[in-house]
Scaffold this motif. Structure first.
Motif, mmCIF file in Angstrom:
data_model
loop_
_atom_site.group_PDB
_atom_site.id
_atom_site.type_symbol
_atom_site.label_atom_id
_atom_site.label_comp_id
_atom_site.label_asym_id
_atom_site.label_seq_id
_atom_site.Cartn_x
_atom_site.Cartn_y
_atom_site.Cartn_z
ATOM 1 N N GLY A 17 20.133 34.289 33.845
ATOM 2 C CA GLY A 17 19.903 35.586 33.218
ATOM 3 C C GLY A 17 20.214 36.739 34.147
ATOM 4 N N ILE A 18 19.870 36.600 35.409
ATOM 5 C CA ILE A 18 20.141 37.645 36.389
ATOM 6 C C ILE A 18 21.640 37.781 36.639
ATOM 7 C CG2 ILE A 18 19.912 38.195 38.855
ATOM 8 C CD1 ILE A 18 16.993 37.177 38.627
ATOM 9 N N ILE A 19 22.334 36.667 36.748
ATOM 10 C CA ILE A 19 23.790 36.707 36.945
ATOM 11 C C ILE A 19 24.470 37.400 35.764
ATOM 12 C CG2 ILE A 19 25.866 35.274 37.009
ATOM 13 C CD1 ILE A 19 24.297 33.299 38.746
ATOM 14 N N ALA A 20 24.060 37.042 34.539
ATOM 15 C CA ALA A 20 24.655 37.655 33.348
ATOM 16 C C ALA A 20 24.354 39.150 33.295
ATOM 17 C CB ALA A 20 24.135 36.960 32.092
ATOM 18 N N ALA A 21 23.132 39.538 33.665
ATOM 19 C CA ALA A 21 22.774 40.957 33.670
ATOM 20 C C ALA A 21 23.599 41.722 34.699
ATOM 21 C CB ALA A 21 21.279 41.121 33.947
ATOM 22 N N GLY A 22 23.791 41.129 35.868
ATOM 23 C CA GLY A 22 24.594 41.773 36.898
ATOM 24 C C GLY A 22 26.026 42.010 36.435
ATOM 25 N N GLN A 23 26.583 41.029 35.749
ATOM 26 C CA GLN A 23 27.957 41.169 35.247
ATOM 27 C C GLN A 23 28.034 42.273 34.195
ATOM 28 O OE1 GLN A 23 28.596 37.147 33.940
ATOM 29 N NE2 GLN A 23 29.294 36.458 35.958
ATOM 30 N N ARG A 24 27.024 42.329 33.339
ATOM 31 C CA ARG A 24 26.998 43.356 32.287
ATOM 32 C C ARG A 24 26.851 44.753 32.894
ATOM 33 N NH1 ARG A 24 22.970 42.547 27.152
ATOM 34 N NH2 ARG A 24 23.156 44.597 26.168
ATOM 35 N N MET A 25 25.972 44.897 33.870
ATOM 36 C CA MET A 25 25.787 46.194 34.531
ATOM 37 C C MET A 25 27.049 46.600 35.286
ATOM 38 S SD MET A 25 21.854 45.575 35.797
ATOM 39 C CE MET A 25 21.648 47.140 36.675
ATOM 40 N N ASP A 26 27.707 45.633 35.885
ATOM 41 C CA ASP A 26 28.937 45.914 36.622
ATOM 42 C C ASP A 26 30.040 46.411 35.690
ATOM 43 O OD1 ASP A 26 30.721 45.922 38.864
ATOM 44 O OD2 ASP A 26 31.519 43.997 38.206
ATOM 45 N N ARG A 27 30.129 45.846 34.498
ATOM 46 C CA ARG A 27 31.152 46.287 33.544
ATOM 47 C C ARG A 27 30.994 47.770 33.193
ATOM 48 N NH1 ARG A 27 30.291 41.075 31.245
ATOM 49 N NH2 ARG A 27 28.901 41.912 29.650
ATOM 50 N N HIS A 28 29.766 48.258 33.232
ATOM 51 C CA HIS A 28 29.499 49.660 32.920
ATOM 52 C C HIS A 28 29.600 50.567 34.149
ATOM 53 C CE1 HIS A 28 28.260 49.241 28.722
ATOM 54 N NE2 HIS A 28 27.566 48.169 29.067
ATOM 55 N N GLY A 29 29.790 49.982 35.325
ATOM 56 C CA GLY A 29 29.872 50.779 36.535
ATOM 57 C C GLY A 29 28.531 51.241 37.061
ATOM 58 N N TRP A 30 27.474 50.498 36.763
ATOM 59 C CA TRP A 30 26.120 50.905 37.159
ATOM 60 C C TRP A 30 25.640 50.266 38.455
ATOM 61 C CZ3 TRP A 30 24.126 49.653 31.597
ATOM 62 C CH2 TRP A 30 24.598 50.645 30.712
ATOM 63 N N VAL A 31 26.421 49.374 39.030
ATOM 64 C CA VAL A 31 26.014 48.705 40.274
ATOM 65 C C VAL A 31 27.183 48.675 41.263
ATOM 66 C CG1 VAL A 31 24.053 47.308 39.503
ATOM 67 C CG2 VAL A 31 26.376 46.503 39.034
ATOM 68 N N PRO A 32 27.674 49.850 41.703
ATOM 69 C CA PRO A 32 28.820 49.879 42.616
ATOM 70 C C PRO A 32 28.482 49.290 43.974
ATOM 71 C CG PRO A 32 27.810 52.044 42.469
ATOM 72 C CD PRO A 32 27.142 51.191 41.427
ATOM 73 N N ALA A 33 29.501 48.749 44.621
ATOM 74 C CA ALA A 33 29.336 48.163 45.967
ATOM 75 C C ALA A 33 28.187 47.151 45.938
ATOM 76 C CB ALA A 33 29.131 49.266 46.999
ATOM 77 N N THR A 34 27.192 47.330 46.796
ATOM 78 C CA THR A 34 26.050 46.396 46.808
ATOM 79 C C THR A 34 24.813 47.029 46.178
ATOM 80 O OG1 THR A 34 25.353 47.128 49.021
ATOM 81 C CG2 THR A 34 26.903 45.270 48.890
ATOM 82 N N ALA A 35 25.003 48.109 45.406
ATOM 83 C CA ALA A 35 23.879 48.842 44.831
ATOM 84 C C ALA A 35 23.172 48.045 43.740
ATOM 85 C CB ALA A 35 24.373 50.170 44.259
ATOM 86 N N GLY A 36 21.919 48.435 43.490
ATOM 87 C CA GLY A 36 21.149 47.881 42.390
ATOM 88 C C GLY A 36 20.411 46.606 42.740
ATOM 89 N N ASN A 37 19.473 46.257 41.898
ATOM 90 C CA ASN A 37 18.795 44.970 41.999
ATOM 91 C C ASN A 37 18.201 44.584 40.656
ATOM 92 O OD1 ASN A 37 16.203 46.582 42.372
ATOM 93 N ND2 ASN A 37 17.221 46.971 44.337
ATOM 94 N N ILE A 38 17.984 43.288 40.478
ATOM 95 C CA ILE A 38 17.623 42.712 39.179
ATOM 96 C C ILE A 38 16.579 41.638 39.415
ATOM 97 C CG2 ILE A 38 18.509 41.495 37.141
ATOM 98 C CD1 ILE A 38 21.350 42.457 38.082
#
Length: 207
Positions: A17-38
């Motif tokens: 679930g975390i991997i899928a969420a990360g991919q979805r957030m990345d598609r929107h440009g919400w987790v650039p570089a190493t930013a964000g956490n889930i």
């Protein structure tokens, strides 16, 4: 990624679930570089959370670790995000919270740096994605807190406001925190909030 690489059981499902969420957030440009956490709350009360320093759109099973409710890794040597304590705080405050998302969008970063201690969203149909909101004809307050590299101190500033957060909160110049009963709910709220923040940014461009 092949499911066979994951450990069995609830932790396996949390990692997926975390991997899928990360991919979805990345598609929107919400987790650039190493930013964000889930993170996801596990049935035993511990948390599965992204490891520090990894790109959230390129996560593998080794990019997720388990920590206890104090943010301490269950496996010696694992390094959780510096902001793990903010996830722990949300889970401790809200027994119904099952997933927490933190992203760094352009809209949340820019709007939060324009001043003020909150953004007020009103008149948008999408507001109804947030808990307790049944109409566009309402006002949703999104608190903004000054960024602080001392996460324990930041958590103490956030704590008194948690009860009133329908749409999560923003760390100034940094990004948003949103949560829900499960990952699907948390993602819907994140997407709703980011859509509204993008609308607000566009409105300000037009004066």
């Amino acid at each position: 990624m092949d499911k066979a690489v994951f450990p069995a059981g609830a932790y396996c499902r949390a990692v997926e679930g975390i991997i899928a969420a990360g991919q979805r957030m990345d598609r929107h440009g919400w987790v650039p570089a190493t930013a964000g956490n889930i993170s996801i709350r596990l049935p035993d009360g511990n948390l599965a959370i992204t490891r520090s320093g990894g790109h959230k759109g390129l996560l593998g099973a080794d990019g997720v670790i388990a920590v206890d409710m104090a943010g301490v890794p269950l496996n010696a040597g694992d390094r959780p995000s510096a902001e793990t304590l903010l996830h722990c705080q949300i889970y401790a405050h809200d027994p119904q919270a099952g997933a927490v998302l933190h992203g760094h969008s352009v809209a949340s970063t820019v709007l939060s740096m324009l001043g003020g201690d909150a953004l007020v969203l009103e008149g948008y149909e999408v507001q109804k994605v947030f808990a307790g909101q049944t109409t566009h004809d309402a006002r949703v307050h999104v608190p903004i807190f000054d960024n602080d590299q001392d996460i324990a101190r930041l958590s103490r500033v956030v704590a008194p406001h948690l009860d009133g957060m329908r749409a999560g909160y923003i760390i100034r110049g940094h990004g948003v925190y949103v949560w829900g009963a499960d990952m699907d709910t948390a993602l819907a709220r994140l997407e709703g909030l980011e859509f509204l923040l993008a609308c607000e940014l566009e409105k300000r461009k037009f004066g």
